[in-house]
Design an enzyme around this catalytic site. Structure first.
Site, PDB file in Angstrom:
ATOM      1  N   TYR A 120       3.669  13.531   8.014  1.00  0.00           N
ATOM      2  CA  TYR A 120       3.288  13.038   6.684  1.00  0.00           C
ATOM      3  C   TYR A 120       2.202  13.946   6.081  1.00  0.00           C
ATOM      4  O   TYR A 120       2.290  14.370   4.930  1.00  0.00           O
ATOM      5  CB  TYR A 120       2.796  11.598   6.832  1.00  0.00           C
ATOM      6  CG  TYR A 120       2.270  10.929   5.586  1.00  0.00           C
ATOM      7  CD1 TYR A 120       3.086  10.664   4.503  1.00  0.00           C
ATOM      8  CD2 TYR A 120       0.937  10.507   5.522  1.00  0.00           C
ATOM      9  CE1 TYR A 120       2.602  10.011   3.373  1.00  0.00           C
ATOM     10  CE2 TYR A 120       0.448   9.838   4.410  1.00  0.00           C
ATOM     11  CZ  TYR A 120       1.283   9.595   3.334  1.00  0.00           C
ATOM     12  OH  TYR A 120       0.796   8.952   2.223  1.00  0.00           O
ATOM     13  N   LEU A 177       9.761   0.456  -6.513  1.00  0.00           N
ATOM     14  CA  LEU A 177       9.739  -0.875  -5.895  1.00  0.00           C
ATOM     15  C   LEU A 177       8.803  -0.919  -4.689  1.00  0.00           C
ATOM     16  O   LEU A 177       8.732  -1.923  -3.978  1.00  0.00           O
ATOM     17  CB  LEU A 177      11.165  -1.297  -5.500  1.00  0.00           C
ATOM     18  CG  LEU A 177      12.115  -1.430  -6.699  1.00  0.00           C
ATOM     19  CD1 LEU A 177      13.535  -1.740  -6.238  1.00  0.00           C
ATOM     20  CD2 LEU A 177      11.627  -2.498  -7.679  1.00  0.00           C
TER      21      LEU A 177
HETATM   22  P1  NAD Z   1       5.900   2.703  -0.383  1.00  0.00           P
HETATM   23  O1  NAD Z   1       6.437   3.079   0.948  1.00  0.00           O
HETATM   24  O2  NAD Z   1       5.401   1.335  -0.585  1.00  0.00           O
HETATM   25  O3  NAD Z   1       6.997   2.980  -1.513  1.00  0.00           O
HETATM   26  C1  NAD Z   1       7.771   4.146  -1.510  1.00  0.00           C
HETATM   27  C2  NAD Z   1       9.107   3.825  -2.125  1.00  0.00           C
HETATM   28  O4  NAD Z   1       9.906   5.007  -2.072  1.00  0.00           O
HETATM   29  C3  NAD Z   1       9.893   2.730  -1.374  1.00  0.00           C
HETATM   30  O5  NAD Z   1      10.274   1.729  -2.293  1.00  0.00           O
HETATM   31  C4  NAD Z   1      11.100   3.464  -0.826  1.00  0.00           C
HETATM   32  O6  NAD Z   1      12.292   2.689  -0.833  1.00  0.00           O
HETATM   33  C5  NAD Z   1      11.244   4.615  -1.798  1.00  0.00           C
HETATM   34  N1  NAD Z   1      11.995   5.761  -1.301  1.00  0.00           N
HETATM   35  C6  NAD Z   1      12.081   6.238  -0.034  1.00  0.00           C
HETATM   36  N2  NAD Z   1      12.906   7.296  -0.018  1.00  0.00           N
HETATM   37  C7  NAD Z   1      13.334   7.489  -1.273  1.00  0.00           C
HETATM   38  C8  NAD Z   1      14.192   8.428  -1.879  1.00  0.00           C
HETATM   39  N3  NAD Z   1      14.821   9.375  -1.182  1.00  0.00           N
HETATM   40  N4  NAD Z   1      14.382   8.360  -3.216  1.00  0.00           N
HETATM   41  C9  NAD Z   1      13.803   7.391  -3.933  1.00  0.00           C
HETATM   42  N5  NAD Z   1      12.997   6.454  -3.419  1.00  0.00           N
HETATM   43  C10 NAD Z   1      12.755   6.515  -2.101  1.00  0.00           C
HETATM   44  O7  NAD Z   1       4.800   3.778  -0.756  1.00  0.00           O
HETATM   45  P2  NAD Z   1       3.540   3.625  -1.713  1.00  0.00           P
HETATM   46  O8  NAD Z   1       2.440   3.065  -0.899  1.00  0.00           O
HETATM   47  O9  NAD Z   1       3.908   2.970  -2.985  1.00  0.00           O
HETATM   48  O10 NAD Z   1       3.167   5.164  -1.935  1.00  0.00           O
HETATM   49  C11 NAD Z   1       3.527   5.885  -3.088  1.00  0.00           C
HETATM   50  C12 NAD Z   1       2.908   7.277  -2.974  1.00  0.00           C
HETATM   51  O11 NAD Z   1       1.489   7.161  -2.812  1.00  0.00           O
HETATM   52  C13 NAD Z   1       3.409   8.092  -1.775  1.00  0.00           C
HETATM   53  O12 NAD Z   1       3.467   9.448  -2.139  1.00  0.00           O
HETATM   54  C14 NAD Z   1       2.314   7.905  -0.752  1.00  0.00           C
HETATM   55  O13 NAD Z   1       2.241   8.978   0.147  1.00  0.00           O
HETATM   56  C15 NAD Z   1       1.096   7.850  -1.643  1.00  0.00           C
HETATM   57  N6  NAD Z   1      -0.039   7.199  -0.988  1.00  0.00           N
HETATM   58  C16 NAD Z   1       0.001   5.851  -0.737  1.00  0.00           C
HETATM   59  C17 NAD Z   1      -1.066   5.258  -0.074  1.00  0.00           C
HETATM   60  C18 NAD Z   1      -1.091   3.788   0.242  1.00  0.00           C
HETATM   61  O14 NAD Z   1      -2.010   3.337   0.962  1.00  0.00           O
HETATM   62  N7  NAD Z   1      -0.140   2.996  -0.250  1.00  0.00           N
HETATM   63  C19 NAD Z   1      -2.169   6.042   0.307  1.00  0.00           C
HETATM   64  C20 NAD Z   1      -2.155   7.407   0.076  1.00  0.00           C
HETATM   65  C21 NAD Z   1      -1.079   7.972  -0.613  1.00  0.00           C
HETATM   66  N1  SER Z   2      -1.853   4.466   3.450  1.00  0.00           N
HETATM   67  C1  SER Z   2      -1.269   5.725   3.790  1.00  0.00           C
HETATM   68  C2  SER Z   2      -0.810   5.739   5.208  1.00  0.00           C
HETATM   69  O1  SER Z   2      -1.471   5.121   6.019  1.00  0.00           O
HETATM   70  C3  SER Z   2      -2.263   6.846   3.584  1.00  0.00           C
HETATM   71  O2  SER Z   2      -1.623   7.889   2.989  1.00  0.00           O
HETATM   72  O3  SER Z   2       0.175   6.371   5.503  1.00  0.00           O
END
Ligand code: NAD
Ligand code: SER
Length: 318
Positions: A143, A10
């Site tokens: 992180y 989500l």
């Molecule tokens: P987000 O924070 O939007 O979503 C993460 C989800 O994980 C949330 O819905 C949260 O409720 C859920 N969550 C938290 N703890 C949990 C648990 N114990 N068990 C199950 N669910 C749990 O993050 P995102 O942006 O969708 O990122 C997804 C992945 O991609 C992560 O590993 C993040 O580090 C990586 N990432 C994202 C970005 C970005 O810009 N969005 C950039 C680099 C890496």
């Molecule tokens: N968008 C992410 C953050 O700023 C990069 O991993 O945490």
């Protein structure tokens, strides 16, 4: 991939990846999961199976994998950079212990695992420009520490147990469907909302702060294309540098102004975010991803701005 479990479904990536995979692989073959259904995307919750899975509870992951005969876990559950600095213990627990549980379930039940790493896996001693695929990784955020350790843990499960682990180092992701979950790159999403809602934006990062970024459709392609790539071609399984653009706040401001000439921006620097951003690369070298599995993003800054503004205007007018 035939039957996929998405953890953290989500969140910013999961809410879009779930819908894209359901379209391509069949609605019942993509199991979304999360901590609860509260405030979750209705289209995700209504369009296919959903399970409550807290990745810090190994049995909840195992139950979902067994129940749905899952062959691939896409592990998106995580705590991002800014929240991770405020709550380092939580970030360690979810990003490390949770990942360990996912990998253990995958080892025991014979599934593949895709886990995104991040530009946060680099630190101030990493070469900031054209950051190489293989280079110094001494991050200074919790992180980032969990992202480097996670890359290594995924490598370990592949080398020692033969678990098919894969992943990319995502840059900041920009999208209009679900707000980002508390990262340092979030300003590059918020700026589009503020441009439409208020015609002005107060930027929390200094105008010279370059970071890599990507529009969500390219990020979804990256996940699917790497997950489906020929394993014999993959030399860097768990941590491919990927990027689509590198810009600073002045660049994104100028891009939005092309479509909204009245838009204004000022600065009020957030020292915590600035320190994190300063420790990350300015621009990644993603040639390994291009060579090993054909990475080729479609959106640049202006084509992203055009699409973001069009889609967000429709969303915010409802
Ligand atoms: P987000 O924070 O939007 O979503 C993460 C989800 O994980 C949330 O819905 C949260 O409720 C859920 N969550 C938290 N703890 C949990 C648990 N114990 N068990 C199950 N669910 C749990 O993050 P995102 O942006 O969708 O990122 C997804 C992945 O991609 C992560 O590993 C993040 O580090 C990586 N990432 C994202 C970005 C970005 O810009 N969005 C950039 C680099 C890496
Ligand atoms: N968008 C992410 C953050 O700023 C990069 O991993 O945490």
């Amino acid at each position: 991939m035939k039957k996929v479990l998405i953890t953290g479904a989500l969140g910013q990536i999961g809410s879009e990846l779930t819908m894209r995979l359901r379209k391509e692989y069949g609605e019942n073959n993509v199991i979304a999961s999360g901590l609860s259904k509260d405030n979750g995307s209705e289209e995700v919750l209504q369009s296919g199976p959903f399970e409550i899975v807290d990745i810090t509870k190994e049995h909840q992951i195992a139950d979902a994998v067994k129940k749905h005969n899952v062959d691939t876990i896409i592990n998106l559950a995580a705590i991002l950079s800014a929240v991770g600095e405020a709550k380092p213990g939580l970030a360690w627990n979810v990003n490390m212990n949770g990942l360990y549980n996912v990998l253990e379930v995958a080892r025991e039940l014979n599934s593949a695992v895709f886990t995104p790493s991040s530009i946060a896996a680099f630190g101030p001693s990493t070469p900031a420009k054209d950051t190489p695929q293989d280079t110094i990784q001494r991050p200074t955020t919790m992180y980032g520490v969990t992202k480097v350790a996670g890359e290594l843990l995924c490598d370990y499960y592949f080398e020692k147990y033969g678990v098919d682990t894969r992943g990319v180092r995502f840059p900041g992701l920009i999208s209009y469907k679900t707000l980002p979950g508390g990262g340092t790159t979030d300003y590059a999403v918020e700026i589009y909302y503020k441009a439409i809602q208020e015609g002005k934006f107060t930027c929390p990062l200094d105008k010279s702060t370059y970071m890599d970024m990507m529009y969500m459709p390219d990020a979804l392609d990256a996940i699917i294309n790497l997950a489906e790539a020929d394993p014999s071609k993959l030399k860097h399984r768990n941590a491919f540098n990927v990027t689509a653009m590198s810009f600073n706040p002045e660049d994104i401001f100028a891009s939005i102004k092309k479509f909204m000439p009245e838009f204004n921006m000022n600065y009020d620097i957030n020292p915590t975010l600035q320190k994190i951003a300063n420790s990350w690369p300015d621009s990644l070298d993603d040639s390994a991803a291009r060579e090993e599995w054909g990475w080729n993003p479609k959106y640049d800054l202006d084509s992203m701005s055009k699409d973001m503004l069009e889609k967000l205007k429709i969303k915010l007018s409802k």
